[in-house]
Design a protein around this motif. Structure first.
Motif, PDB file in Angstrom:
ATOM      1  N   GLU A  87     -71.605  93.394  21.507  1.00 51.67           N
ATOM      2  CA  GLU A  87     -72.367  94.633  21.656  1.00 51.67           C
ATOM      3  C   GLU A  87     -71.727  95.583  22.664  1.00 51.67           C
ATOM      4  O   GLU A  87     -72.324  96.598  23.021  1.00 51.67           O
ATOM      5  CB  GLU A  87     -73.806  94.318  22.076  1.00 51.67           C
ATOM      6  N   LYS A  88     -70.517  95.257  23.085  1.00 49.81           N
ATOM      7  CA  LYS A  88     -69.777  96.120  24.013  1.00 49.81           C
ATOM      8  C   LYS A  88     -68.340  96.261  23.526  1.00 49.81           C
ATOM      9  O   LYS A  88     -67.722  95.283  23.100  1.00 49.81           O
ATOM     10  CB  LYS A  88     -69.779  95.524  25.424  1.00 49.81           C
ATOM     11  N   GLU A  89     -67.833  97.501  23.592  1.00 49.99           N
ATOM     12  CA  GLU A  89     -66.455  97.779  23.174  1.00 49.99           C
ATOM     13  C   GLU A  89     -65.786  98.633  24.241  1.00 49.99           C
ATOM     14  O   GLU A  89     -66.250  99.725  24.564  1.00 49.99           O
ATOM     15  CB  GLU A  89     -66.451  98.509  21.831  1.00 49.99           C
ATOM     16  N   GLY A  90     -64.660  98.138  24.797  1.00 47.61           N
ATOM     17  CA  GLY A  90     -63.940  98.865  25.830  1.00 47.61           C
ATOM     18  C   GLY A  90     -64.436  98.524  27.226  1.00 47.61           C
ATOM     19  O   GLY A  90     -65.538  98.005  27.414  1.00 47.61           O
ATOM     20  N   GLY A  91     -63.594  98.809  28.217  1.00 49.61           N
ATOM     21  CA  GLY A  91     -63.964  98.564  29.595  1.00 49.61           C
ATOM     22  C   GLY A  91     -63.981  97.088  29.956  1.00 49.61           C
ATOM     23  O   GLY A  91     -63.693  96.229  29.125  1.00 49.61           O
ATOM     24  N   PRO A  92     -64.347  96.769  31.195  1.00 47.62           N
ATOM     25  CA  PRO A  92     -64.386  95.369  31.630  1.00 47.62           C
ATOM     26  C   PRO A  92     -65.500  94.607  30.906  1.00 47.62           C
ATOM     27  O   PRO A  92     -66.501  95.186  30.493  1.00 47.62           O
ATOM     28  CB  PRO A  92     -64.671  95.471  33.130  1.00 47.62           C
ATOM     29  N   LYS A  93     -65.316  93.314  30.773  1.00 49.89           N
ATOM     30  CA  LYS A  93     -66.323  92.489  30.111  1.00 49.89           C
ATOM     31  C   LYS A  93     -67.590  92.408  30.957  1.00 49.89           C
ATOM     32  O   LYS A  93     -67.540  92.437  32.182  1.00 49.89           O
ATOM     33  CB  LYS A  93     -65.781  91.076  29.871  1.00 49.89           C
ATOM     34  N   ARG A  94     -68.720  92.320  30.266  1.00 46.86           N
ATOM     35  CA  ARG A  94     -69.980  92.123  30.961  1.00 46.86           C
ATOM     36  C   ARG A  94     -70.011  90.728  31.574  1.00 46.86           C
ATOM     37  O   ARG A  94     -69.508  89.772  30.983  1.00 46.86           O
ATOM     38  CB  ARG A  94     -71.150  92.264  29.980  1.00 46.86           C
ATOM     39  N   LYS A  95     -70.659  90.594  32.716  1.00 52.66           N
ATOM     40  CA  LYS A  95     -70.804  89.293  33.343  1.00 52.66           C
ATOM     41  C   LYS A  95     -71.858  88.480  32.600  1.00 52.66           C
ATOM     42  O   LYS A  95     -72.963  88.969  32.333  1.00 52.66           O
ATOM     43  CB  LYS A  95     -71.195  89.461  34.810  1.00 52.66           C
ATOM     44  N   HIS A  96     -71.513  87.251  32.272  1.00 54.12           N
ATOM     45  CA  HIS A  96     -72.425  86.402  31.509  1.00 54.12           C
ATOM     46  C   HIS A  96     -73.720  86.117  32.253  1.00 54.12           C
ATOM     47  O   HIS A  96     -74.763  85.911  31.632  1.00 54.12           O
ATOM     48  CB  HIS A  96     -71.730  85.089  31.140  1.00 54.12           C
ATOM     49  N   ILE A  97     -73.669  86.126  33.580  1.00 54.85           N
ATOM     50  CA  ILE A  97     -74.877  85.836  34.337  1.00 54.85           C
ATOM     51  C   ILE A  97     -75.980  86.855  34.048  1.00 54.85           C
ATOM     52  O   ILE A  97     -77.162  86.514  33.960  1.00 54.85           O
ATOM     53  CB  ILE A  97     -74.576  85.779  35.860  1.00 54.85           C
ATOM     54  N   TYR A  98     -75.581  88.127  33.829  1.00 58.14           N
ATOM     55  CA  TYR A  98     -76.575  89.162  33.535  1.00 58.14           C
ATOM     56  C   TYR A  98     -76.973  89.151  32.063  1.00 58.14           C
ATOM     57  O   TYR A  98     -78.148  89.352  31.728  1.00 58.14           O
ATOM     58  CB  TYR A  98     -76.040  90.527  33.948  1.00 58.14           C
ATOM     59  N   MET A  99     -76.024  88.906  31.176  1.00 62.16           N
ATOM     60  CA  MET A  99     -76.364  88.792  29.757  1.00 62.16           C
ATOM     61  C   MET A  99     -77.310  87.620  29.538  1.00 62.16           C
ATOM     62  O   MET A  99     -78.285  87.726  28.785  1.00 62.16           O
ATOM     63  CB  MET A  99     -75.098  88.624  28.912  1.00 62.16           C
ATOM     64  N   ASP A 100     -77.025  86.508  30.186  1.00 58.53           N
ATOM     65  CA  ASP A 100     -77.872  85.321  30.018  1.00 58.53           C
ATOM     66  C   ASP A 100     -79.273  85.561  30.566  1.00 58.53           C
ATOM     67  O   ASP A 100     -80.265  85.120  29.974  1.00 58.53           O
ATOM     68  CB  ASP A 100     -77.237  84.113  30.721  1.00 58.53           C
ATOM     69  N   SER A 101     -79.362  86.282  31.685  1.00 65.23           N
ATOM     70  CA  SER A 101     -80.673  86.596  32.252  1.00 65.23           C
ATOM     71  C   SER A 101     -81.463  87.499  31.321  1.00 65.23           C
ATOM     72  O   SER A 101     -82.684  87.339  31.163  1.00 65.23           O
ATOM     73  CB  SER A 101     -80.511  87.273  33.620  1.00 65.23           C
TER      74      SER A 101
END
Length: 248
Positions: A145-159
């Motif tokens: 669900e994200k394209e470009g830029g730095p990867k999202r941190k899994h800790i926030y996606m998981d929360s």
């Protein structure tokens, strides 16, 4: 009934106002706006411009935030709670069926995101009827669900995943462009797109609204696309051709 949720990035200039008024071609019954950047007094006048004469709002703080919900005359909507992050309401249909609508807006500050997820769980504890949640949650559920830029941190996606899961809320999907937000970069190297806005729903599969669509609309003068929820539109069908029922 048609519901639109839109992070509109402020209503302080003629271009953004014109874009919002053009969105009236969608003919919504309920409109939830976030990031209005207006106080409660100034936003009152939009009731008449939008043709949605009922309104409740939470003014901005400084030049940030601001929420408003508008609804058409004849819609039986009662607002129960307003904060900087959400507007919680109930809608009563003509036949007496009652369902809950909550518009969410999450601030971009990473450390504050957890406040919205906690608020969602608190609201869930007060659940009295089928529940529809719409808005800008400012987080993605999966890396796709994200394209470009730095990867999202899994800790926030998981929360973020845990909050809807704990509340038995299901993503209702979408039609149209998969990304609801984009940055303002004009170079491919720095261009970022993400799916931050969505519709979540709770409730039994009671076939209350079998004809529905969730559409990621045209952004116009905002960096977010409006999310358009139509509860009485084209039949949505599953892989086997059966009608799929909305979960609320």
């Amino acid at each position: 009934m048609k519901i639109i949720a839109w992070n509109y990035r402020g209503l302080r200039n003629s271009a953004t106002v014109h874009g919002l008024l053009n969105a009236q071609k969608e003919d919504p019954d309920i409109l939830f706006l976030s990031k209005t950047k207006m106080d409660r007094v100034r936003i009152q006048g939009f009731r008449w411009k939008l043709g949605l004469t009922n309104m409740m709002s939470k003014g901005c703080y400084g030049k940030c935030g601001g929420l408003a919900i508008f609804w058409r005359s004849g819609i039986d909507l009662h607002v129960w709670q307003i904060s900087r992050m959400h507007i919680d309401a109930e809608v009563k249909e003509a036949d007496g069926f009652v369902w809950r609508l909550t518009g969410f807006y999450e601030v971009s500050a990473t450390k504050k995101k957890v406040l919205l997820w906690k608020a969602m769980c608190t609201l869930n504890a007060m659940r009295r009827c089928p529940w529809l949640c719409v808005g800008d949650f400012n987080e993605v559920l999966v890396e796709g669900e994200k394209e470009g830029g730095p990867k999202r941190k899994h800790i926030y996606m998981d929360s973020f995943k845990e909050a809807p899961k704990d509340c038995d809320l299901n993503d209702l999907g979408f039609e149209g462009d998969p990304f609801t937000w984009r940055n303002n970069s004009h170079t491919s190297e720095h261009y970022i797109r993400e799916r931050l806005d969505r519709v979540l729903a709770y409730g039994e599969r009671i076939a209350r609204f079998p004809l529905y669509r969730v559409i990621n609309g045209e952004p116009r003068h905002s960096d977010h696309r409006p999310i358009i929820m139509d509860t009485n539109s084209l039949v949505r069908r599953g892989n086997q051709g059966e009608t799929a029922c909305v979960l609320f």
